[in-house]
Design a protein around this motif. Structure first.
Motif, PDB file in Angstrom:
ATOM      1  N   PRO A  14       0.835  -1.210   0.000  1.00  0.00           N
ATOM      2  CA  PRO A  14       0.000   0.000   0.000  1.00  0.00           C
ATOM      3  C   PRO A  14       0.866   1.254   0.000  1.00  0.00           C
ATOM      4  CG  PRO A  14      -0.877  -1.609   1.532  1.00  0.00           C
ATOM      5  CD  PRO A  14       0.440  -2.157   1.066  1.00  0.00           C
ATOM      6  N   GLY A  15       0.442   2.217  -0.822  1.00  0.00           N
ATOM      7  CA  GLY A  15       1.214   3.441  -0.975  1.00  0.00           C
ATOM      8  C   GLY A  15       2.242   3.384  -2.083  1.00  0.00           C
ATOM      9  N   SER A  62     -12.650   6.790  -8.080  1.00  0.00           N
ATOM     10  CA  SER A  62     -11.820   6.150  -7.065  1.00  0.00           C
ATOM     11  C   SER A  62     -10.322   6.260  -7.353  1.00  0.00           C
ATOM     12  CB  SER A  62     -12.200   4.671  -6.934  1.00  0.00           C
ATOM     13  OG  SER A  62     -12.019   4.007  -8.176  1.00  0.00           O
ATOM     14  N   ARG A  66      -4.615   9.841  -8.487  1.00  0.00           N
ATOM     15  CA  ARG A  66      -3.615   8.810  -8.184  1.00  0.00           C
ATOM     16  C   ARG A  66      -3.107   8.116  -9.447  1.00  0.00           C
ATOM     17  NH1 ARG A  66      -5.042   4.418  -5.392  1.00  0.00           N
ATOM     18  NH2 ARG A  66      -7.230   4.438  -6.053  1.00  0.00           N
ATOM     19  N   SER A  84       0.198   5.781  -5.180  1.00  0.00           N
ATOM     20  CA  SER A  84      -0.569   5.729  -3.924  1.00  0.00           C
ATOM     21  C   SER A  84      -1.566   4.575  -3.945  1.00  0.00           C
ATOM     22  CB  SER A  84      -1.298   7.060  -3.688  1.00  0.00           C
ATOM     23  OG  SER A  84      -0.388   8.133  -3.647  1.00  0.00           O
ATOM     24  N   LYS A  86      -3.815   1.376  -3.219  1.00  0.00           N
ATOM     25  CA  LYS A  86      -4.561   0.938  -2.044  1.00  0.00           C
ATOM     26  C   LYS A  86      -4.948  -0.542  -2.209  1.00  0.00           C
ATOM     27  CE  LYS A  86      -6.721   5.521  -1.737  1.00  0.00           C
ATOM     28  NZ  LYS A  86      -8.011   6.262  -1.715  1.00  0.00           N
ATOM     29  N   PRO A  87      -5.218  -1.219  -1.112  1.00  0.00           N
ATOM     30  CA  PRO A  87      -5.639  -2.623  -1.237  1.00  0.00           C
ATOM     31  C   PRO A  87      -6.862  -2.797  -2.136  1.00  0.00           C
ATOM     32  CG  PRO A  87      -5.033  -2.149   1.019  1.00  0.00           C
ATOM     33  CD  PRO A  87      -4.991  -0.833   0.278  1.00  0.00           C
ATOM     34  N   GLU A  88      -7.748  -1.814  -2.138  1.00  0.00           N
ATOM     35  CA  GLU A  88      -8.948  -1.918  -2.975  1.00  0.00           C
ATOM     36  C   GLU A  88      -8.647  -1.749  -4.463  1.00  0.00           C
ATOM     37  OE1 GLU A  88      -8.491   0.031  -0.262  1.00  0.00           O
ATOM     38  OE2 GLU A  88      -9.486   1.997  -0.518  1.00  0.00           O
ATOM     39  N   ASP A  89      -7.434  -1.434  -4.818  1.00  0.00           N
ATOM     40  CA  ASP A  89      -7.035  -1.407  -6.227  1.00  0.00           C
ATOM     41  C   ASP A  89      -6.673  -2.801  -6.743  1.00  0.00           C
ATOM     42  OD1 ASP A  89      -5.326   1.652  -5.507  1.00  0.00           O
ATOM     43  OD2 ASP A  89      -7.237   1.435  -6.562  1.00  0.00           O
ATOM     44  N   VAL A 113      -2.285  -5.337  -4.245  1.00  0.00           N
ATOM     45  CA  VAL A 113      -1.781  -4.351  -3.293  1.00  0.00           C
ATOM     46  C   VAL A 113      -1.989  -4.908  -1.892  1.00  0.00           C
ATOM     47  CG1 VAL A 113      -1.865  -1.964  -2.520  1.00  0.00           C
ATOM     48  CG2 VAL A 113      -2.451  -2.534  -4.896  1.00  0.00           C
TER      49      VAL A 113
END
Length: 115
Positions: A14-15, A62, A66, A84, A86-89, A113
């Motif tokens: 993440p990130g 979303s 980014r 950036s 995120k786990p939801e990506d 991620v």
């Protein structure tokens, strides 16, 4: 037979950042739109980002701010810079190229991620 070849997926914390690329195996004439879609397990495929042949872009809410989509018209390639993350990506990402005579999809590349 024309094909789209994607590259750049993988595992990232993440990130972190990843860059996806998509190239056509041959010359595609009269391309008017190139885009990236993604599909997470148990969910429908959704648009991530798209770009027209006049460089007009659109992004899913979303990922705005980014992700950045870009294209090389001469080479018929499209890229997606993802920052950036995120786990939801996490999803399988698919390249899409639309031309007057074609609507092509890549085979998909996994982006995970996770820490």
């Amino acid at each position: 037979q024309l094909q789209l070849v994607e590259s750049g997926g993988g595992l990232v914390q993440p990130g972190g950042s990843l860059r996806l690329s998509c190239a056509a195996s041959g010359n595609i004439l009269m391309v008017y739109y190139m885009g990236w879609y993604r599909q997470a397990p148990g969910k429908q495929r959704e648009l991530v980002a798209g770009i027209t042949n006049s460089d007009s872009t659109n992004y899913a809410d979303s990922v705005k701010g980014r992700f950045t989509i870009s294209r090389d018209n001469a080479k018929n390639t499209v890229s997606l810079q993802m920052n950036s993350l995120k786990p939801e990506d996490t999803a399988v990402y698919y390249c899409n190229v639309r031309a007057v005579r074609y609507n092509l999809w890549g085979q998909g590349t996994q982006v995970t991620v996770s820490s």
